[in-house]
Design a protein around this motif. Structure first.
Motif, mmCIF file in Angstrom:
data_model
loop_
_atom_site.group_PDB
_atom_site.id
_atom_site.type_symbol
_atom_site.label_atom_id
_atom_site.label_comp_id
_atom_site.label_asym_id
_atom_site.label_seq_id
_atom_site.Cartn_x
_atom_site.Cartn_y
_atom_site.Cartn_z
ATOM 1 N N TRP A 31 -84.346 -17.251 14.785
ATOM 2 C CA TRP A 31 -83.430 -18.261 14.255
ATOM 3 C C TRP A 31 -83.995 -18.850 12.971
ATOM 4 C CZ3 TRP A 31 -78.665 -19.050 14.094
ATOM 5 C CH2 TRP A 31 -78.046 -20.297 14.034
ATOM 6 N N TYR A 32 -85.314 -19.133 12.967
ATOM 7 C CA TYR A 32 -85.965 -19.653 11.769
ATOM 8 C C TYR A 32 -85.814 -18.655 10.611
ATOM 9 C CZ TYR A 32 -89.543 -21.195 8.508
ATOM 10 O OH TYR A 32 -90.198 -21.593 7.373
ATOM 11 N N GLY A 33 -86.099 -17.392 10.875
ATOM 12 C CA GLY A 33 -85.976 -16.365 9.838
ATOM 13 C C GLY A 33 -84.561 -16.250 9.307
ATOM 14 N N PHE A 34 -83.577 -16.288 10.196
ATOM 15 C CA PHE A 34 -82.180 -16.202 9.767
ATOM 16 C C PHE A 34 -81.801 -17.393 8.891
ATOM 17 C CE2 PHE A 34 -77.756 -17.498 10.464
ATOM 18 C CZ PHE A 34 -77.107 -16.395 9.909
ATOM 19 N N ARG A 36 -83.711 -19.319 7.112
ATOM 20 C CA ARG A 36 -84.382 -19.203 5.815
ATOM 21 C C ARG A 36 -83.707 -18.137 4.960
ATOM 22 N NH1 ARG A 36 -86.775 -22.228 3.123
ATOM 23 N NH2 ARG A 36 -88.449 -20.879 2.466
ATOM 24 N N TYR A 37 -83.286 -17.036 5.589
ATOM 25 C CA TYR A 37 -82.625 -15.942 4.876
ATOM 26 C C TYR A 37 -81.324 -16.411 4.225
ATOM 27 C CZ TYR A 37 -80.319 -11.487 4.034
ATOM 28 O OH TYR A 37 -79.656 -10.432 3.443
ATOM 29 N N VAL A 38 -80.586 -17.265 4.926
ATOM 30 C CA VAL A 38 -79.311 -17.742 4.371
ATOM 31 C C VAL A 38 -79.497 -18.922 3.424
ATOM 32 C CG1 VAL A 38 -77.932 -16.843 6.281
ATOM 33 C CG2 VAL A 38 -78.747 -19.223 6.360
ATOM 34 N N GLY A 39 -80.762 -19.328 3.191
ATOM 35 C CA GLY A 39 -81.027 -20.314 2.159
ATOM 36 C C GLY A 39 -81.374 -21.720 2.602
ATOM 37 N N HIS A 42 -87.287 -24.922 4.480
ATOM 38 C CA HIS A 42 -88.261 -24.751 5.561
ATOM 39 C C HIS A 42 -88.109 -25.789 6.675
ATOM 40 C CE1 HIS A 42 -92.033 -24.499 7.738
ATOM 41 N NE2 HIS A 42 -92.329 -25.730 7.361
ATOM 42 N N SER A 45 -84.871 -25.716 8.696
ATOM 43 C CA SER A 45 -84.867 -24.473 9.486
ATOM 44 C C SER A 45 -85.782 -24.600 10.693
ATOM 45 C CB SER A 45 -85.325 -23.294 8.626
ATOM 46 O OG SER A 45 -84.440 -23.055 7.582
ATOM 47 N N SER A 49 -84.629 -24.395 14.570
ATOM 48 C CA SER A 49 -85.128 -23.295 15.404
ATOM 49 C C SER A 49 -86.011 -23.816 16.535
ATOM 50 C CB SER A 49 -85.878 -22.267 14.562
ATOM 51 O OG SER A 49 -87.071 -22.795 14.036
#
Length: 133
Positions: A31-34, A36-39, A42, A45, A49
């Motif tokens: 969830w954290y990675g997603f 961060r991926y969508v902008g 930190h 996110s 998460s």
């Protein structure tokens, strides 16, 4: 009669905790990675998460791992106290490990994984003996 150390780890309950804890960790990281991926930044996110992981961890631990009913607010308060303690303990262990292995390219993954593995048995025992006692 002394039952030894392993009587604190009932097999089925412990393995259920492994599944819930591992799943929660994967949920948190994914969830954290997603986010961060969508902008998303930190800290928001991480809040989303980690917070959602804590909620899922509480619900599945209460229902499936420790099979508890009873006073939900009291269990939630104790659960959050254990989570706060474990968060602090992990942070201190990680800070020390960063000093020891500083400079490695993958140090964040190594430090986080080692800290989580090191504190996992204590986390289980505290949730078993305090959160869902």
């Amino acid at each position: 009669m002394d039952k030894g150390f392993f009587h604190w780890f009932p097999k089925v309950q412990f393995w259920r905790y492994v599944v819930v804890g591992g799943g929660g960790t994967l949920w948190d990281i994914g969830w954290y990675g997603f986010l961060r991926y969508v902008g998303l930044a930190h800290w928001p996110s991480l809040a989303l998460s980690f917070g959602s992981g804590v909620i899922l961890g509480f619900l599945f631990s209460r229902w499936w791992v420790f099979q508890q009913s009873g006073n939900l607010p009291a269990q939630l308060l104790r659960f959050l106290a254990v989570i706060a303690f474990m968060y602090l303990l992990n942070g201190l262990i990680m800070a020390g490990l960063y000093k020891v292995i500083g400079g490695w390219k993958l140090q964040g993954w190594i430090v986080r994984g080692f800290s989580a593995a090191l504190t996992f048995p204590l986390s289980y025992l505290l949730h078993r003996r305090i959160s869902f006692a």
